[in-house]
Design a protein around this motif. Structure first.
Motif, PDB file in Angstrom:
ATOM      1  N   LYS A 216       0.702  -1.210  -0.084  1.00 40.34           N
ATOM      2  CA  LYS A 216       0.044  -0.123   0.120  1.00 40.34           C
ATOM      3  C   LYS A 216       1.077   1.264  -0.048  1.00 40.34           C
ATOM      4  CE  LYS A 216      -3.971   1.803   2.419  1.00 40.34           C
ATOM      5  NZ  LYS A 216      -4.993   1.626   3.344  1.00 40.34           N
ATOM      6  N   HIS A 217       1.936   1.276   0.906  1.00 42.23           N
ATOM      7  CA  HIS A 217       2.835   2.235   0.746  1.00 42.23           C
ATOM      8  C   HIS A 217       3.533   2.623  -0.519  1.00 42.23           C
ATOM      9  CE1 HIS A 217       5.516   5.217   2.335  1.00 42.23           C
ATOM     10  NE2 HIS A 217       6.638   4.710   2.058  1.00 42.23           N
ATOM     11  N   ARG A 218       3.997   1.583  -1.042  1.00 38.63           N
ATOM     12  CA  ARG A 218       4.534   1.646  -2.268  1.00 38.63           C
ATOM     13  C   ARG A 218       3.562   2.123  -3.441  1.00 38.63           C
ATOM     14  NH1 ARG A 218       6.143  -3.751  -5.750  1.00 38.63           N
ATOM     15  NH2 ARG A 218       7.015  -2.952  -7.553  1.00 38.63           N
ATOM     16  N   ALA A 219       2.502   1.723  -3.293  1.00 45.19           N
ATOM     17  CA  ALA A 219       1.387   2.309  -4.090  1.00 45.19           C
ATOM     18  C   ALA A 219       1.174   3.822  -4.201  1.00 45.19           C
ATOM     19  CB  ALA A 219       0.213   1.444  -4.298  1.00 45.19           C
ATOM     20  N   TRP A 220       1.238   4.304  -3.029  1.00 47.55           N
ATOM     21  CA  TRP A 220       0.952   5.714  -2.702  1.00 47.55           C
ATOM     22  C   TRP A 220       2.211   6.586  -3.007  1.00 47.55           C
ATOM     23  CZ3 TRP A 220      -2.817   8.448  -1.949  1.00 47.55           C
ATOM     24  CH2 TRP A 220      -2.537   9.841  -1.262  1.00 47.55           C
ATOM     25  N   ASN A 221       3.367   5.972  -2.920  1.00 44.98           N
ATOM     26  CA  ASN A 221       4.634   6.456  -3.544  1.00 44.98           C
ATOM     27  C   ASN A 221       4.454   6.817  -4.850  1.00 44.98           C
ATOM     28  OD1 ASN A 221       5.888   7.325  -1.018  1.00 44.98           O
ATOM     29  ND2 ASN A 221       6.974   5.389  -0.947  1.00 44.98           N
ATOM     30  N   GLN A 222       4.149   5.758  -5.420  1.00 44.12           N
ATOM     31  CA  GLN A 222       4.130   5.744  -6.938  1.00 44.12           C
ATOM     32  C   GLN A 222       3.147   6.664  -7.640  1.00 44.12           C
ATOM     33  OE1 GLN A 222       5.921   3.476  -9.420  1.00 44.12           O
ATOM     34  NE2 GLN A 222       5.340   5.417 -10.179  1.00 44.12           N
ATOM     35  N   LYS A 223       2.014   6.700  -6.716  1.00 49.30           N
ATOM     36  CA  LYS A 223       0.787   7.729  -7.243  1.00 49.30           C
ATOM     37  C   LYS A 223       1.535   9.125  -7.100  1.00 49.30           C
ATOM     38  CE  LYS A 223      -3.804   9.026  -6.505  1.00 49.30           C
ATOM     39  NZ  LYS A 223      -5.014   9.082  -5.611  1.00 49.30           N
ATOM     40  N   ILE A 224       2.157   9.664  -6.014  1.00 52.06           N
ATOM     41  CA  ILE A 224       2.815  10.733  -5.817  1.00 52.06           C
ATOM     42  C   ILE A 224       3.451  11.129  -7.139  1.00 52.06           C
ATOM     43  CG2 ILE A 224       4.205  12.303  -4.730  1.00 52.06           C
ATOM     44  CD1 ILE A 224       3.212  10.857  -2.086  1.00 52.06           C
ATOM     45  N   GLU A 225       4.395  10.164  -7.711  1.00 51.31           N
ATOM     46  CA  GLU A 225       5.293  10.258  -8.622  1.00 51.31           C
ATOM     47  C   GLU A 225       4.612  10.474  -9.982  1.00 51.31           C
ATOM     48  OE1 GLU A 225       8.080   7.281  -9.452  1.00 51.31           O
ATOM     49  OE2 GLU A 225       8.740   7.269  -7.392  1.00 51.31           O
ATOM     50  N   LEU A 226       3.428   9.894 -10.152  1.00 54.47           N
ATOM     51  CA  LEU A 226       2.556   9.953 -11.330  1.00 54.47           C
ATOM     52  C   LEU A 226       1.788  11.267 -11.225  1.00 54.47           C
ATOM     53  CD1 LEU A 226       1.034   6.147 -11.325  1.00 54.47           C
ATOM     54  CD2 LEU A 226       2.719   7.273 -12.820  1.00 54.47           C
ATOM     55  N   ILE A 227       1.451  11.699 -10.078  1.00 58.80           N
ATOM     56  CA  ILE A 227       0.891  13.241  -9.960  1.00 58.80           C
ATOM     57  C   ILE A 227       1.704  14.192 -10.371  1.00 58.80           C
ATOM     58  CG2 ILE A 227      -0.015  14.884  -8.195  1.00 58.80           C
ATOM     59  CD1 ILE A 227      -1.158  12.722  -6.562  1.00 58.80           C
ATOM     60  N   GLU A 228       2.941  13.839 -10.091  1.00 54.50           N
ATOM     61  CA  GLU A 228       3.978  15.094 -10.344  1.00 54.50           C
ATOM     62  C   GLU A 228       4.300  15.067 -11.948  1.00 54.50           C
ATOM     63  OE1 GLU A 228       6.638  15.566  -6.521  1.00 54.50           O
ATOM     64  OE2 GLU A 228       7.129  13.882  -7.644  1.00 54.50           O
ATOM     65  N   GLN A 229       4.472  13.712 -12.579  1.00 59.97           N
ATOM     66  CA  GLN A 229       4.470  13.505 -14.046  1.00 59.97           C
ATOM     67  C   GLN A 229       3.287  14.150 -14.766  1.00 59.97           C
ATOM     68  OE1 GLN A 229       5.015   9.414 -14.800  1.00 59.97           O
ATOM     69  NE2 GLN A 229       6.700   9.324 -13.334  1.00 59.97           N
ATOM     70  N   ALA A 230       2.165  14.231 -14.214  1.00 57.48           N
ATOM     71  CA  ALA A 230       0.790  14.609 -14.670  1.00 57.48           C
ATOM     72  C   ALA A 230       0.898  16.137 -14.698  1.00 57.48           C
ATOM     73  CB  ALA A 230      -0.347  14.190 -14.222  1.00 57.48           C
ATOM     74  N   ILE A 231       1.404  16.656 -13.731  1.00 57.00           N
ATOM     75  CA  ILE A 231       1.461  18.235 -13.551  1.00 57.00           C
ATOM     76  C   ILE A 231       2.337  18.719 -14.590  1.00 57.00           C
ATOM     77  CG2 ILE A 231       2.430  19.983 -12.010  1.00 57.00           C
ATOM     78  CD1 ILE A 231       1.249  18.509  -9.606  1.00 57.00           C
ATOM     79  N   GLU A 232       3.684  18.220 -14.648  1.00 57.92           N
ATOM     80  CA  GLU A 232       4.632  18.416 -15.620  1.00 57.92           C
ATOM     81  C   GLU A 232       4.171  18.239 -16.855  1.00 57.92           C
ATOM     82  OE1 GLU A 232       9.099  17.235 -17.121  1.00 57.92           O
ATOM     83  OE2 GLU A 232       8.225  16.227 -15.208  1.00 57.92           O
ATOM     84  N   ARG A 233       3.248  17.311 -17.526  1.00 63.06           N
ATOM     85  CA  ARG A 233       2.810  17.306 -18.651  1.00 63.06           C
ATOM     86  C   ARG A 233       1.647  18.380 -18.872  1.00 63.06           C
ATOM     87  NH1 ARG A 233       1.807  11.718 -17.450  1.00 63.06           N
ATOM     88  NH2 ARG A 233      -0.113  12.249 -17.143  1.00 63.06           N
TER      89      ARG A 233
END
Length: 297
Positions: A216-233
């Protein structure tokens, strides 16, 4: 798109022998019949492939494939989406199920809204036996001034137009968790999304699932990374879609540093109090008052 479009129900599976038959049967029992059911097994070590072979031999609308090794959910879902033949693609997890009219009602929304790229429905939160619980779903309508990135709203059942999917950069095949979120963020960047306010999906809260177990924690970390990638895009493209607030990102990263899942409000409050971190306490209180931190992060 024709008035009776061909549909693909896509199922990625890994070691779900106990739940897989129910998922397949719910796909077979659809009132909508112009469809294929495509299942890719990620080199399961249980009886999954034996079960899939039996179903495929009996039902011609089922296509099955098995990865040559365990390659992960990102690779498997990308393969399903890329190779599906349908004009509309439905995503069904192998430990869940869908209502009999789920496909027909979703297709109707797609036909009425040709500009929409993704349709999602409400869902039943269920126990391991797939019995609905008195628990609020995470699926909800996203306000016009928000996006899924700023106002978490997309749950199951998700269906997407293949024509819209072909416009996105594509899923990262190396992702092991948070794959669906990556898809949702990308899809809303290329076409409007639409909420169907009916409970048409049965979400099994299976403690062996990636999102609920020790990952669960790993998934949460990954989601944060994806949020930051989406913001950049979105910033690079000059998108008008709403971005998450700085408070949301700050609190998300604080949760991540303390290895907390999004539902750990009481634990987070205790830790923030011990740290005398009044900023975090204020943000937790704000989100808690808005009913659930999970629904807004």
């Amino acid at each position: 798109m024709n008035v009776f479009p061909f549909v693909s129900i896509l199922i990625a599976n890994y070691n779900r022998e106990n739940f897989l038959p129910k998922a397949i049967e719910s796909a077979l029992n659809q009132t909508y019949t112009n469809l294929e059911i495509v299942i890719v097994d990620d080199f399961s070590t249980d009886r999954s492939w034996e079960i899939l072979t039996a179903f495929a031999q009996k039902y011609p609308q089922i296509r099955i494939e098995q990865n040559k090794s365990n390659l992960g959910v990102g690779y498997t879902k990308k393969k399903l989406l890329d190779e599906a033949k349908g004009e509309i693609l439905f995503i069904l997890d192998s430990d869940d199920a869908i209502a009999k009219q789920a496909v027909s009602k979703s297709v109707e929304i797609h036909l009425k809204n040709p500009e929409v790229g993704l349709v999602y429905t409400d869902q039943f939160m269920c126990n391991v036996a797939l019995q609905p619980l008195k628990q609020e779903s995470i699926s909800r309508k996203i306000p016009k001034h928000e996006s899924h990135l700023s106002f978490h709203g997309i749950g199951h059942l998700v269906s997407i137009k293949k024509s819209a999917y072909n416009k996105i950069p594509g899923l990262n095949p190396n992702l092991k968790v948070a794959v669906d979120q990556d898809l949702y963020y990308q899809m809303e960047e290329v076409a409007p999304i639409q909420f169907l306010n009916e409970k048409l999906y049965f979400y099994r809260q299976n403690m062996a699932s990636i999102s609920l177990n020790q990952n669960k924690h790993r998934a949460w970390n990954q989601k944060i990374e994806l949020i930051e990638q989406a913001i950049e895009r979105r910033m690079k493209a000059g998108s008008a879609l709403k971005l998450p607030s700085s408070r949301m990102l700050y609190l998300s990263k604080w949760y991540s540093r303390h290895k907390l899942g999004p539902g750990n409000i009481l634990i987070a409050t205790r830790i923030a109090t011990q740290e005398f971190n009044f900023k975090v306490l204020a943000y937790i209180a704000e989100y808690h008052l808005r009913r659930s931190i999970f629904r807004y992060l």
